[in-house]
Scaffold this motif. Structure first.
Motif, short mmCIF file in Angstrom:
data_model
loop_
_atom_site.label_atom_id
_atom_site.label_comp_id
_atom_site.label_asym_id
_atom_site.label_seq_id
_atom_site.Cartn_x
_atom_site.Cartn_y
_atom_site.Cartn_z
N GLN A 131 -48.75 6.04 -52.71
CA GLN A 131 -49.60 5.32 -51.74
C GLN A 131 -49.08 3.87 -51.34
O GLN A 131 -49.28 3.49 -50.32
N ALA A 135 -48.10 2.32 -47.96
CA ALA A 135 -48.74 1.03 -47.74
C ALA A 135 -47.41 0.11 -47.21
O ALA A 135 -47.64 -0.77 -46.23
N PHE A 139 -47.02 -1.48 -43.47
CA PHE A 139 -47.42 -2.76 -43.45
C PHE A 139 -46.43 -3.44 -42.39
O PHE A 139 -47.01 -4.31 -41.46
N SER A 232 -49.98 12.37 -48.24
CA SER A 232 -50.98 11.47 -47.38
C SER A 232 -51.72 12.38 -46.49
O SER A 232 -52.39 11.92 -45.81
N THR A 338 -55.32 3.09 -42.17
CA THR A 338 -54.70 3.90 -42.95
C THR A 338 -53.99 3.08 -44.10
O THR A 338 -53.91 3.50 -45.20
N LEU A 339 -53.52 1.83 -43.59
CA LEU A 339 -52.90 0.90 -44.54
C LEU A 339 -54.02 0.66 -45.44
O LEU A 339 -53.82 0.46 -46.93
N SER A 342 -54.39 3.25 -48.08
CA SER A 342 -53.30 3.51 -48.88
C SER A 342 -53.18 2.25 -50.00
O SER A 342 -53.03 2.55 -51.26
N LEU A 343 -53.72 0.73 -49.62
CA LEU A 343 -53.72 -0.01 -50.46
C LEU A 343 -54.90 0.24 -51.73
O LEU A 343 -54.48 -0.20 -52.90
N PHE A 360 -44.68 -0.90 -53.26
CA PHE A 360 -44.95 -1.62 -52.06
C PHE A 360 -43.95 -2.70 -51.49
O PHE A 360 -43.65 -2.75 -50.16
#
Length: 398
Positions: A131, A135, A139, A232, A338-339, A342-343, A360
């Motif tokens: 994840q 991310a 980003f 995902s 979604t970001l 994921s974070l 990341f």
């Protein structure tokens, strides 16, 4: 009288839910798909062909799985996968190498359906690292609204404001509304600039590309695309359906989506998979109280997505004529949710923070070493750091 009305109402609810899920899924992320395909070397026509290919294959996947299982199983294109492509950029060999990677991705999905052990191996990849990699990829794209506001505030600001207001009052429709406002901005720009659109450019078209296989394509695109699609999309898709009381047939689902990916690859389709968000729309209470009829929502979703896919060339033409910063802003706004997810997943466990942050940062850097994208190196870096810093369990005392 009531016996006539009730069946109609029983069908109307799942049909309307299917229409809504298709509209939300398509309009919220088709720009991400076009952006990703263009980034890995597709021309405007090839990107439109790819959008048409994934629309048709995911629509057919919805119809097939729903009628086969009588469950509201929904198939979608891989939005995180498209974001991955956007961050990867063109590899040596260009578009044919990307198409070859899409083909291999589909084959890997099929093999995962046939060999359960391979799925178990993928499941062993730490959620935090996978994840965090996603991310980092997202980003870069989520900076689009910020850079767009700095580059072209008059065109981008209305899109951002509309998205923010929709997020407050109509959160499900935030991304589609942002696209609608962007379309208005583009329309005004076209009129003001005097640009013209040839009617022939709006006709749907398929452009086939002979796939080329290369090591950089396999490692730089196929492997990360496969892992992102599995970790995902497919796994969360199964979890969403299970939470709604449905057991998704794993093997059949992977075979259908894998074959669909293989079939769509020569036309530029990157990957299709089990849906998560749109699955909740089609399989939840919005599709009616009668659970035995909710599969109709997924069939409807498939039909509507195919119809929307036929307009892929028109959507592509709209994107080409957009003023600076608008398309990047819409794509970034569509991926912010979604970001955030994921974070949250990447940083959920305190003991996994350092490997997750390393993964990341590596993905967000956008580096390419040996022609291999940052997404692959993010997985490598995160796993290596995790192996080194994570304390080993002490052996059991006899």
């Amino acid at each position: 009288m009531s016996s006539t009305v009730e069946p109609r109402e029983g069908i109307l609810r799942p049909v309307s839910a299917g229409v809504v899920s298709a509209l939300v899924a398509f309009t919220s992320s088709f720009i991400v798909v076009l952006t990703g395909l263009t980034a890995v070397g597709a021309s405007a026509d090839q990107a439109s062909s790819g959008l048409l290919a994934v629309s048709v294959t995911m629509g057919l996947g919805c119809i097939l799985l729903a009628t086969w299982t009588r469950q509201p199983i929904t198939v979608a294109w891989s939005t995180p996968g498209a974001a991955l492509l956007a961050a990867t950029g063109t590899l040596e060999g260009g578009w044919p190498v990307a198409v070859g990677a899409f083909l291999v991705t589909g084959i890997l999905i099929i093999v995962t359906g046939l060999i359960p052990q391979l799925g178990a191996v993928v499941a062993r990849i730490p959620v935090s690292v996978a994840q965090a990699m996603l991310a980092g990829v997202l980003f870069q794209l989520c900076l689009g609204p910020i850079t767009g506001m700095a580059e072209n505030p008059l065109a981008v600001a209305p899109v951002v404001v509309a998205w923010l207001l929709a997020l407050r009052f109509l959160p499900r429709w935030a991304a589609p509304i942002a696209f609608l406002v962007a379309a208005i901005v583009i329309g005004v720009h076209i009129v003001a600039s005097g640009a013209t659109i040839d009617a022939a450019d709006l006709a749907p078209r398929i452009q086939f590309t002979a796939p080329e296989l290369s090591v950089t394509g396999m490692i730089g695109i196929a492997l990360p695309l496969y892992l992102v699609t599995m970790a995902s999309q497919n796994v969360p898709g199964v979890a969403v359906m299970k939470g709604l009381g449905y057991e998704v047939p794993w093997r059949r689902s992977l075979l259908v989506t894998g074959i669909g990916t293989v079939a769509g690859a020569p036309a530029g389709g990157h990957a299709i998979n089990l849906a998560a968000i749109s699955a909740a729309l089609a399989a939840g209470p919005e599709a009616g109280e009668d659970r035995s009829r909710r599969w109709i929502a997924s069939v409807t979703n498939g039909v509507v997505v195919i119809v929307l896919g036929v307009a892929s060339a028109a959507f592509g033409a709209l994107v080409l004529l957009a003023p600076a910063g608008v398309i990047a802003a819409v794509a970034g706004l569509a991926l912010i949710g979604t970001l955030a997810s994921s974070l949250k997943a990447a940083l959920a466990e305190t003991g996994e923070l350092v490997p997750a942050v390393v993964a990341f940062a590596t993905a967000a850097s956008g580096i390419a070493i040996g022609g291999i994208s940052a997404a692959f190196w993010a997985l490598v870096a995160g796993l290596v750091v995790r192996f080194v810093v994570r304390p080993r369990r002490a052996p059991a005392q006899s």
